[in-house]
Motif scaffolding. Structure first.
Motif, PDB file in Angstrom:
ATOM      1  N   HIS A   1       0.827  -1.217   0.000  1.00 50.92           N
ATOM      2  CA  HIS A   1       0.000   0.000   0.000  1.00 50.92           C
ATOM      3  C   HIS A   1       0.856   1.260   0.000  1.00 50.92           C
ATOM      4  O   HIS A   1       0.472   2.285  -0.564  1.00 50.92           O
ATOM      5  N   LEU A   2       2.049   1.192   0.602  1.00 49.42           N
ATOM      6  CA  LEU A   2       2.939   2.347   0.583  1.00 49.42           C
ATOM      7  C   LEU A   2       3.548   2.557  -0.795  1.00 49.42           C
ATOM      8  O   LEU A   2       3.746   3.697  -1.232  1.00 49.42           O
ATOM      9  N   LEU A   3       3.839   1.461  -1.483  1.00 48.32           N
ATOM     10  CA  LEU A   3       4.355   1.577  -2.846  1.00 48.32           C
ATOM     11  C   LEU A   3       3.297   2.174  -3.768  1.00 48.32           C
ATOM     12  O   LEU A   3       3.597   3.018  -4.619  1.00 48.32           O
ATOM     13  N   GLU A   4       2.073   1.717  -3.599  1.00 52.80           N
ATOM     14  CA  GLU A   4       0.999   2.199  -4.470  1.00 52.80           C
ATOM     15  C   GLU A   4       0.686   3.674  -4.219  1.00 52.80           C
ATOM     16  O   GLU A   4       0.239   4.387  -5.123  1.00 52.80           O
ATOM     17  N   ALA A   5       0.939   4.143  -2.980  1.00 53.69           N
ATOM     18  CA  ALA A   5       0.663   5.544  -2.641  1.00 53.69           C
ATOM     19  C   ALA A   5       1.879   6.443  -2.823  1.00 53.69           C
ATOM     20  O   ALA A   5       1.789   7.658  -2.589  1.00 53.69           O
ATOM     21  N   ALA A   6       3.020   5.872  -3.233  1.00 48.84           N
ATOM     22  CA  ALA A   6       4.251   6.659  -3.358  1.00 48.84           C
ATOM     23  C   ALA A   6       4.073   7.783  -4.378  1.00 48.84           C
ATOM     24  O   ALA A   6       3.451   7.605  -5.430  1.00 48.84           O
ATOM     25  N   LYS A   7       4.662   8.935  -4.063  1.00 47.00           N
ATOM     26  CA  LYS A   7       4.604  10.084  -4.971  1.00 47.00           C
ATOM     27  C   LYS A   7       5.901  10.158  -5.762  1.00 47.00           C
ATOM     28  O   LYS A   7       6.994   9.990  -5.199  1.00 47.00           O
ATOM     29  N   LEU A   8       5.804  10.429  -7.047  1.00 50.24           N
ATOM     30  CA  LEU A   8       6.957  10.467  -7.942  1.00 50.24           C
ATOM     31  C   LEU A   8       7.243  11.906  -8.350  1.00 50.24           C
ATOM     32  O   LEU A   8       6.337  12.632  -8.756  1.00 50.24           O
ATOM     33  N   TYR A   9       8.518  12.318  -8.224  1.00 54.40           N
ATOM     34  CA  TYR A   9       8.918  13.695  -8.558  1.00 54.40           C
ATOM     35  C   TYR A   9      10.095  13.664  -9.521  1.00 54.40           C
ATOM     36  O   TYR A   9      10.946  12.762  -9.469  1.00 54.40           O
ATOM     37  N   ASP A  10      10.174  14.707 -10.347  1.00 54.34           N
ATOM     38  CA  ASP A  10      11.301  14.842 -11.271  1.00 54.34           C
ATOM     39  C   ASP A  10      12.502  15.488 -10.598  1.00 54.34           C
ATOM     40  O   ASP A  10      13.650  15.196 -10.949  1.00 54.34           O
ATOM     41  N   THR A  11      12.257  16.362  -9.636  1.00 56.04           N
ATOM     42  CA  THR A  11      13.361  17.071  -8.990  1.00 56.04           C
ATOM     43  C   THR A  11      13.212  17.025  -7.472  1.00 56.04           C
ATOM     44  O   THR A  11      12.106  16.873  -6.936  1.00 56.04           O
ATOM     45  N   LEU A  12      14.347  17.191  -6.795  1.00 57.00           N
ATOM     46  CA  LEU A  12      14.342  17.215  -5.339  1.00 57.00           C
ATOM     47  C   LEU A  12      13.584  18.427  -4.819  1.00 57.00           C
ATOM     48  O   LEU A  12      12.864  18.341  -3.825  1.00 57.00           O
ATOM     49  N   GLU A  13      13.726  19.549  -5.496  1.00 57.11           N
ATOM     50  CA  GLU A  13      13.050  20.767  -5.068  1.00 57.11           C
ATOM     51  C   GLU A  13      11.535  20.577  -5.040  1.00 57.11           C
ATOM     52  O   GLU A  13      10.858  21.062  -4.129  1.00 57.11           O
ATOM     53  N   GLU A  14      11.014  19.869  -6.016  1.00 57.54           N
ATOM     54  CA  GLU A  14       9.570  19.592  -6.036  1.00 57.54           C
ATOM     55  C   GLU A  14       9.181  18.677  -4.872  1.00 57.54           C
ATOM     56  O   GLU A  14       8.116  18.848  -4.264  1.00 57.54           O
ATOM     57  N   ALA A  15      10.036  17.729  -4.567  1.00 55.74           N
ATOM     58  CA  ALA A  15       9.722  16.741  -3.535  1.00 55.74           C
ATOM     59  C   ALA A  15       9.673  17.353  -2.143  1.00 55.74           C
ATOM     60  O   ALA A  15       8.967  16.845  -1.263  1.00 55.74           O
ATOM     61  N   VAL A  16      10.426  18.437  -1.914  1.00 56.74           N
ATOM     62  CA  VAL A  16      10.484  19.020  -0.563  1.00 56.74           C
ATOM     63  C   VAL A  16       9.717  20.336  -0.462  1.00 56.74           C
ATOM     64  O   VAL A  16       9.731  20.970   0.602  1.00 56.74           O
ATOM     65  N   ALA A  17       9.046  20.738  -1.544  1.00 56.50           N
ATOM     66  CA  ALA A  17       8.437  22.076  -1.603  1.00 56.50           C
ATOM     67  C   ALA A  17       7.442  22.328  -0.479  1.00 56.50           C
ATOM     68  O   ALA A  17       7.323  23.457   0.013  1.00 56.50           O
ATOM     69  N   ASP A  18       6.713  21.318  -0.030  1.00 63.48           N
ATOM     70  CA  ASP A  18       5.676  21.530   0.982  1.00 63.48           C
ATOM     71  C   ASP A  18       6.168  21.286   2.404  1.00 63.48           C
ATOM     72  O   ASP A  18       5.394  21.370   3.357  1.00 63.48           O
ATOM     73  N   LEU A  19       7.458  20.974   2.574  1.00 65.18           N
ATOM     74  CA  LEU A  19       7.992  20.630   3.887  1.00 65.18           C
ATOM     75  C   LEU A  19       8.515  21.867   4.609  1.00 65.18           C
ATOM     76  O   LEU A  19       9.026  22.799   3.989  1.00 65.18           O
ATOM     77  N   ASN A  20       8.417  21.840   5.931  1.00 67.83           N
ATOM     78  CA  ASN A  20       8.940  22.939   6.746  1.00 67.83           C
ATOM     79  C   ASN A  20      10.388  22.738   7.155  1.00 67.83           C
ATOM     80  O   ASN A  20      11.083  23.706   7.501  1.00 67.83           O
ATOM     81  N   PHE A  21      10.838  21.491   7.128  1.00 62.08           N
ATOM     82  CA  PHE A  21      12.173  21.179   7.644  1.00 62.08           C
ATOM     83  C   PHE A  21      12.630  19.874   6.999  1.00 62.08           C
ATOM     84  O   PHE A  21      11.842  18.937   6.832  1.00 62.08           O
ATOM     85  N   VAL A  22      13.926  19.811   6.643  1.00 62.81           N
ATOM     86  CA  VAL A  22      14.448  18.641   5.921  1.00 62.81           C
ATOM     87  C   VAL A  22      15.751  18.176   6.566  1.00 62.81           C
ATOM     88  O   VAL A  22      16.621  18.986   6.905  1.00 62.81           O
ATOM     89  N   TYR A  23      15.862  16.847   6.719  1.00 68.61           N
ATOM     90  CA  TYR A  23      17.085  16.207   7.178  1.00 68.61           C
ATOM     91  C   TYR A  23      17.719  15.490   5.982  1.00 68.61           C
ATOM     92  O   TYR A  23      17.008  14.909   5.154  1.00 68.61           O
TER      93      TYR A  23
END
Length: 278
Positions: free
Chosen positions: A73-95
């Motif tokens: 179910h986690l694989l089926e819900a995984a989100k796919l992004y072309d760039t790292l910037e897109e993947a973290v755009a909605d986050l407040n903090f990144v490790y």
């Protein structure tokens, strides 16, 4: 395929930091990361430019699903992004996880140091994510620069490379510890209640009486010490009612020998053999 610890009747935890796999190389490793996430209640899987694409059909999907071991179910819900910037755009903090010192003058924490603060922030409504680089090279310096904090693992300095899923597992474990207070998910069934002292003392009286008849407490001058030592052995066991009943029954059989019906049957066998010969 699911593991022995999978129980679909129980509520599955979800949430936690987003797990962001940057340029992962193998579909099977993505599947194993999903399994590690499911173990510790993480549910936001993000993929940035996976080398093999993100397989929805065919052998790659089959391999990923098998490696996920019930976390499909986690694989089926995984989100796919072309760039790292897109993947973290909605986050407040990144490790950013890495095994190498990057010289970026960021705070450097272990998972056990980083995840408690992450758990508090997420509980307060923040969105946080953890970056994991490709299996062979790890994150690039530019990718690590996107993060606020570097997370590294206290590993053997001569062999610091972790499998991708192992790294996700360690972060997930520390997040779960922080979010749940490090409590075990279940407690042992106490079964039989603790034995009342009257029951224990009665057992001691019986056992010591039989040992006395067998000549165990010798020399006589050491008998009090031997009795105390014997009692202390059993006291350290925190005996339950069932424990005392079992122990007493065991010693009764050793003292009295086989039960009457078994003894009678054994004594009757030679007579039967004699009758057969006659």
């Amino acid at each position: 395929m699911t593991g022995a610890g999978t129980d679909r009747t129980k509520t599955s935890l979800s949430g936690g930091p987003a797990i962001i796999l940057v340029r992962p190389q193998l579909a099977v490793n993505i599947g194993m990361c999903a399994r590690a996430m499911a173990n510790f209640g993480l549910s936001d899987l993000r993929l940035v430019s996976p080398r093999e694409g993100w397989p929805r059909t065919g052998a790659l999907k089959k391999g990923a699903n098998a490696a996920a071991a019930g976390a499909v179910h986690l694989l089926e819900a995984a989100k796919l992004y072309d760039t790292l910037e897109e993947a973290v755009a909605d986050l407040n903090f990144v490790y950013a996880t890495t095994a190498r010192e990057r010289g970026q003058f960021k705070p450097i924490l272990t998972p056990s140091e980083a995840m408690p603060e992450a758990a508090r922030a997420i509980a307060a409504g923040e969105k946080r994510g953890v970056l994991f680089g490709p299996e062979r090279t790890g994150l690039s310096n530019d990718e690590a620069a996107v993060a606020d904090v570097i997370v590294t693992f206290p590993v053997n300095p001569a062999y610091a490379s972790l499998n991708l899923a192992q790294a996700v597992l360690l972060v997930g474990y520390e997040f779960m510890r922080a979010a749940t207070g490090a409590k075990a998910p279940f407690v042992a069934d106490p079964g039989s209640p603790p034995a009342p002292r009257e029951m224990v003392l009665s057992f001691f009286d019986y056992l010591e009486g039989e040992l006395e008849r067998a000549g165990f407490f010798r020399p006589i001058g050491k008998a009090p010490v031997m009795r105390r030592n014997l009692r202390n052995i059993f006291h350290r066991l925190s005996l339950s009612e069932q424990d005392v009943s079992t122990l007493r029954g065991m010693f009764v059989r050793l003292v009295e020998g086989p039960r009457a019906e078994k003894k009678a049957a054994t004594e009757a066998e030679p007579q039967s053999e004699a009758d057969d010969k006659g």
